[in-house]
Design a protein around this motif. Structure first.
Motif, PDB file in Angstrom:
ATOM      1  N   THR A  75       0.909  -1.443   0.066  1.00  0.00           N
ATOM      2  CA  THR A  75       0.021  -0.094  -0.162  1.00  0.00           C
ATOM      3  C   THR A  75       0.787   0.960  -0.363  1.00  0.00           C
ATOM      4  OG1 THR A  75      -2.023  -1.433   1.040  1.00  0.00           O
ATOM      5  CG2 THR A  75      -1.746   1.686   1.765  1.00  0.00           C
ATOM      6  N   SER A  76       0.389   2.162  -0.914  1.00  0.00           N
ATOM      7  CA  SER A  76       2.022   2.881  -1.167  1.00  0.00           C
ATOM      8  C   SER A  76       0.787   4.529   0.162  1.00  0.00           C
ATOM      9  CB  SER A  76       1.373   3.828  -2.630  1.00  0.00           C
ATOM     10  OG  SER A  76       0.312   4.291  -2.713  1.00  0.00           O
ATOM     11  N   PHE A  77       2.558   5.130  -0.418  1.00  0.00           N
ATOM     12  CA  PHE A  77       1.510   5.652   1.341  1.00  0.00           C
ATOM     13  C   PHE A  77       0.471   7.049   0.964  1.00  0.00           C
ATOM     14  CE2 PHE A  77       5.603   5.799   2.666  1.00  0.00           C
ATOM     15  CZ  PHE A  77       5.894   6.541   4.119  1.00  0.00           C
ATOM     16  N   ALA A  78       0.075   7.624  -0.370  1.00  0.00           N
ATOM     17  CA  ALA A  78      -1.258   8.191  -0.848  1.00  0.00           C
ATOM     18  C   ALA A  78      -2.248   7.194  -0.657  1.00  0.00           C
ATOM     19  CB  ALA A  78      -1.020   8.498  -2.546  1.00  0.00           C
ATOM     20  N   ALA A  79      -2.223   6.125  -0.737  1.00  0.00           N
ATOM     21  CA  ALA A  79      -3.309   4.747  -0.855  1.00  0.00           C
ATOM     22  C   ALA A  79      -3.745   4.879   0.449  1.00  0.00           C
ATOM     23  CB  ALA A  79      -3.101   3.545  -1.397  1.00  0.00           C
ATOM     24  N   PHE A  80      -2.856   4.748   1.344  1.00  0.00           N
ATOM     25  CA  PHE A  80      -3.131   4.432   2.942  1.00  0.00           C
ATOM     26  C   PHE A  80      -3.814   5.825   4.149  1.00  0.00           C
ATOM     27  CE2 PHE A  80      -2.230   3.911   7.776  1.00  0.00           C
ATOM     28  CZ  PHE A  80      -2.558   3.280   7.581  1.00  0.00           C
ATOM     29  N   ASN A  81      -3.457   7.723   3.056  1.00  0.00           N
ATOM     30  CA  ASN A  81      -4.062   8.495   3.491  1.00  0.00           C
ATOM     31  C   ASN A  81      -5.668   8.969   2.629  1.00  0.00           C
ATOM     32  OD1 ASN A  81      -1.246   8.746   4.005  1.00  0.00           O
ATOM     33  ND2 ASN A  81      -0.590  10.693   2.625  1.00  0.00           N
ATOM     34  N   HIS A  82      -6.010   7.790   2.380  1.00  0.00           N
ATOM     35  CA  HIS A  82      -7.223   7.763   2.186  1.00  0.00           C
ATOM     36  C   HIS A  82      -8.398   7.144   2.466  1.00  0.00           C
ATOM     37  CE1 HIS A  82      -5.667  10.284  -1.909  1.00  0.00           C
ATOM     38  NE2 HIS A  82      -7.097  10.563  -1.879  1.00  0.00           N
ATOM     39  N   LEU A  83      -7.344   5.496   3.369  1.00  0.00           N
ATOM     40  CA  LEU A  83      -8.414   4.745   3.510  1.00  0.00           C
ATOM     41  C   LEU A  83      -8.617   5.082   4.580  1.00  0.00           C
ATOM     42  CD1 LEU A  83      -6.666   1.678   1.821  1.00  0.00           C
ATOM     43  CD2 LEU A  83      -8.545   2.605   1.649  1.00  0.00           C
ATOM     44  N   ILE A  84      -6.933   5.550   5.643  1.00  0.00           N
ATOM     45  CA  ILE A  84      -6.844   6.114   7.091  1.00  0.00           C
ATOM     46  C   ILE A  84      -8.375   6.361   7.570  1.00  0.00           C
ATOM     47  CG2 ILE A  84      -5.496   7.662   7.190  1.00  0.00           C
ATOM     48  CD1 ILE A  84      -5.363   4.675   9.830  1.00  0.00           C
ATOM     49  N   PRO A  85      -9.165   7.933   6.995  1.00  0.00           N
ATOM     50  CA  PRO A  85     -10.215   7.681   7.608  1.00  0.00           C
ATOM     51  C   PRO A  85     -10.894   6.593   7.619  1.00  0.00           C
ATOM     52  CG  PRO A  85      -9.140  10.064   6.300  1.00  0.00           C
ATOM     53  CD  PRO A  85      -8.313   8.044   6.517  1.00  0.00           C
ATOM     54  N   LEU A  86     -11.863   5.911   6.830  1.00  0.00           N
ATOM     55  CA  LEU A  86     -12.167   5.060   7.041  1.00  0.00           C
ATOM     56  C   LEU A  86     -11.957   3.879   7.968  1.00  0.00           C
ATOM     57  CD1 LEU A  86     -13.528   4.830   3.191  1.00  0.00           C
ATOM     58  CD2 LEU A  86     -14.636   6.115   5.207  1.00  0.00           C
ATOM     59  N   LEU A  87     -10.736   3.733   8.133  1.00  0.00           N
ATOM     60  CA  LEU A  87     -10.511   2.755   9.071  1.00  0.00           C
ATOM     61  C   LEU A  87      -9.728   3.551  10.498  1.00  0.00           C
ATOM     62  CD1 LEU A  87      -6.963   1.180   7.560  1.00  0.00           C
ATOM     63  CD2 LEU A  87      -9.347   0.209   7.572  1.00  0.00           C
ATOM     64  N   VAL A  88     -10.289   4.736  10.877  1.00  0.00           N
ATOM     65  CA  VAL A  88     -10.339   5.067  12.192  1.00  0.00           C
ATOM     66  C   VAL A  88     -11.528   5.015  12.460  1.00  0.00           C
ATOM     67  CG1 VAL A  88      -9.657   6.765  13.809  1.00  0.00           C
ATOM     68  CG2 VAL A  88      -8.181   6.293  11.938  1.00  0.00           C
ATOM     69  N   LEU A  89     -12.193   5.789  11.744  1.00  0.00           N
ATOM     70  CA  LEU A  89     -14.238   5.665  12.069  1.00  0.00           C
ATOM     71  C   LEU A  89     -13.940   4.254  11.621  1.00  0.00           C
ATOM     72  CD1 LEU A  89     -15.783   6.562  12.055  1.00  0.00           C
ATOM     73  CD2 LEU A  89     -16.717   6.900   8.909  1.00  0.00           C
ATOM     74  N   PHE A  90     -13.875   3.298  11.385  1.00  0.00           N
ATOM     75  CA  PHE A  90     -14.661   1.681  11.938  1.00  0.00           C
ATOM     76  C   PHE A  90     -14.428   1.267  13.051  1.00  0.00           C
ATOM     77  CE2 PHE A  90     -13.769  -2.481  11.394  1.00  0.00           C
ATOM     78  CZ  PHE A  90     -15.265  -3.609  11.513  1.00  0.00           C
ATOM     79  N   ALA A  91     -12.766   2.067  13.270  1.00  0.00           N
ATOM     80  CA  ALA A  91     -12.494   1.148  15.050  1.00  0.00           C
ATOM     81  C   ALA A  91     -13.359   1.665  15.683  1.00  0.00           C
ATOM     82  CB  ALA A  91     -11.117   1.375  14.920  1.00  0.00           C
ATOM     83  N   VAL A  92     -13.509   3.481  15.791  1.00  0.00           N
ATOM     84  CA  VAL A  92     -14.205   3.751  16.697  1.00  0.00           C
ATOM     85  C   VAL A  92     -15.517   3.720  16.997  1.00  0.00           C
ATOM     86  CG1 VAL A  92     -15.097   5.974  17.492  1.00  0.00           C
ATOM     87  CG2 VAL A  92     -13.034   6.226  16.576  1.00  0.00           C
ATOM     88  N   VAL A  93     -16.563   3.472  15.837  1.00  0.00           N
ATOM     89  CA  VAL A  93     -17.722   2.593  15.510  1.00  0.00           C
ATOM     90  C   VAL A  93     -17.613   1.142  16.636  1.00  0.00           C
ATOM     91  CG1 VAL A  93     -19.824   1.872  14.366  1.00  0.00           C
ATOM     92  CG2 VAL A  93     -18.387   3.896  13.527  1.00  0.00           C
ATOM     93  N   LEU A  94     -16.651   1.104  16.823  1.00  0.00           N
ATOM     94  CA  LEU A  94     -16.471  -0.408  16.760  1.00  0.00           C
ATOM     95  C   LEU A  94     -16.859  -0.523  18.680  1.00  0.00           C
ATOM     96  CD1 LEU A  94     -14.003  -3.035  15.306  1.00  0.00           C
ATOM     97  CD2 LEU A  94     -16.371  -3.367  15.705  1.00  0.00           C
ATOM     98  N   PHE A  95     -15.510   0.661  19.078  1.00  0.00           N
ATOM     99  CA  PHE A  95     -14.619   1.121  20.356  1.00  0.00           C
ATOM    100  C   PHE A  95     -16.020   1.685  20.978  1.00  0.00           C
ATOM    101  CE2 PHE A  95     -14.269   4.316  23.945  1.00  0.00           C
ATOM    102  CZ  PHE A  95     -13.234   3.184  24.401  1.00  0.00           C
ATOM    103  N   ALA A  96     -17.323   2.428  20.415  1.00  0.00           N
ATOM    104  CA  ALA A  96     -18.936   3.261  20.617  1.00  0.00           C
ATOM    105  C   ALA A  96     -19.768   1.776  21.245  1.00  0.00           C
ATOM    106  CB  ALA A  96     -18.849   4.067  19.824  1.00  0.00           C
ATOM    107  N   LEU A  97     -19.621   0.344  19.608  1.00  0.00           N
ATOM    108  CA  LEU A  97     -20.370  -0.667  20.366  1.00  0.00           C
ATOM    109  C   LEU A  97     -20.025  -2.017  21.522  1.00  0.00           C
ATOM    110  CD1 LEU A  97     -21.403  -0.661  16.458  1.00  0.00           C
ATOM    111  CD2 LEU A  97     -22.652   0.309  18.151  1.00  0.00           C
ATOM    112  N   GLN A  98     -19.006  -0.995  21.823  1.00  0.00           N
ATOM    113  CA  GLN A  98     -18.140  -2.465  23.164  1.00  0.00           C
ATOM    114  C   GLN A  98     -19.166  -2.698  24.159  1.00  0.00           C
ATOM    115  OE1 GLN A  98     -14.619  -0.867  25.076  1.00  0.00           O
ATOM    116  NE2 GLN A  98     -14.164  -3.251  25.365  1.00  0.00           N
ATOM    117  N   PRO A  99     -20.615  -1.595  24.396  1.00  0.00           N
ATOM    118  CA  PRO A  99     -21.411  -2.167  25.552  1.00  0.00           C
ATOM    119  C   PRO A  99     -22.491  -2.762  25.276  1.00  0.00           C
ATOM    120  CG  PRO A  99     -20.889   0.629  26.128  1.00  0.00           C
ATOM    121  CD  PRO A  99     -20.408  -0.356  24.069  1.00  0.00           C
ATOM    122  N   PHE A 100     -22.735  -2.990  24.075  1.00  0.00           N
ATOM    123  CA  PHE A 100     -23.664  -4.103  23.735  1.00  0.00           C
ATOM    124  C   PHE A 100     -23.417  -5.338  23.454  1.00  0.00           C
ATOM    125  CE2 PHE A 100     -25.028   0.551  22.129  1.00  0.00           C
ATOM    126  CZ  PHE A 100     -26.123   0.336  22.783  1.00  0.00           C
TER     127      PHE A 100
END
Length: 256
Positions: free
Chosen positions: A93-118
């Motif tokens: 994965t190139s730097f440019a491609a990862f820079n485009h993916l990383i906001p979505l990856l972080v968002l996905f991880a945060v949603v998982l964390f937010a849903l952790q109590p459930f």
């Protein structure tokens, strides 16, 4: 010197959170970015940063880990294979491609964390169901289903612990939640270790920063979990979610 201190303190927080329930890199990753690491370098270096803390947590869970039925160690196989696949994908994965993916990856991880109590509520419901013996066939099916998520773990590990707990909740592992956490921790050790091995030759690991954070993580993973558990869970969760969403929004605005 100041940056080293920040990395070390952040490592303690990351190790503590990962020992309790996971999600530590949702705090560690933004700090790494704020101190000047490119996203791809920060992501790869994170494997070095979390490994000592995960090892410390696994050691502290050793009593519970011994009580996990041996059949469930089968789940470590897809974790290792998937981590290798994710690390190989990351290598290409190139730097440019990862820079485009990383906001979505972080968002996905945060949603998982937010849903952790459930997730925890669901786990407790399953653990209160009638006790059943481990079924090898069902574990094989779960192992196959776990494989693509383990690829995610090797590519961007934040939040994988929550995914692992979800899969364990659908096994016949009816024991105490600490045993599930012990197996989850062992799995995250495998994920980080395999990732470091496969990404070692990329020369994108900042060893100094990663090991300083890892030293803090070792302390946090073994000793710091108790301190985190004394904090208000809602306060801690709110802070992490705010940091995570803010990071995703910042990276998204900068990228798109």
């Amino acid at each position: 010197m100041l940056n080293d201190l920040i990395f070390f303190i952040t490592g303690i927080a990351v190790g503590s959170m990962n020992a309790v329930a996971g999600g530590g890199m949702l705090v560690g990753f933004p700090v790494m970015l704020a101190l000047g690491m490119p996203p791809l370098v920060a992501n790869i270096t994170a494997n070095v940063a979390v490994l000592p803390g995960n090892l410390g947590a696994a050691y502290s869970y050793r009593v519970y880990l011994r009580k996990v039925p041996k059949a469930y160690l089968l789940l470590l196989v897809p974790a290792a294979v998937g981590a290798a696949g994710g690390a190989i994908l990351l290598r290409h994965t190139s730097f440019a491609a990862f820079n485009h993916l990383i906001p979505l990856l972080v968002l996905f991880a945060v949603v998982l964390f937010a849903l952790q109590p459930f997730l925890y509520k669901e786990l407790h419901r399953h653990m209160q169901s009638p006790k059943r013996k481990a079924d090898i066939k069902s574990l094989v099916i779960i192992s196959v289903a776990l494989l693509p998520f383990a690829v995610y773990g090797g590519y961007f590990g934040a939040g994988f612990g929550f995914i692992m707990l979800a899969f364990l909740g659908f096994t016949k592992l009816h024991e105490h939640l600490h045993r599930m956490n012990a197996l989850r921790t062992a799995t995250t050790v495998i994920i980080a270790l395999i990732s470091v091995i496969f990404l070692y030759s990329t020369h994108l690991i900042l060893w100094r920063e990663g090991l300083i954070m890892g030293a803090g993580g070792l302390i946090g993973g073994y000793y710091g979990a108790a301190a985190v558990q004394r904090m208000s869970p809602q306060t801690l969760r709110t802070c992490v979610i705010v940091i995570g969403f803010s990071t995703a929004a910042y990276l998204g605005a900068r990228t798109y």
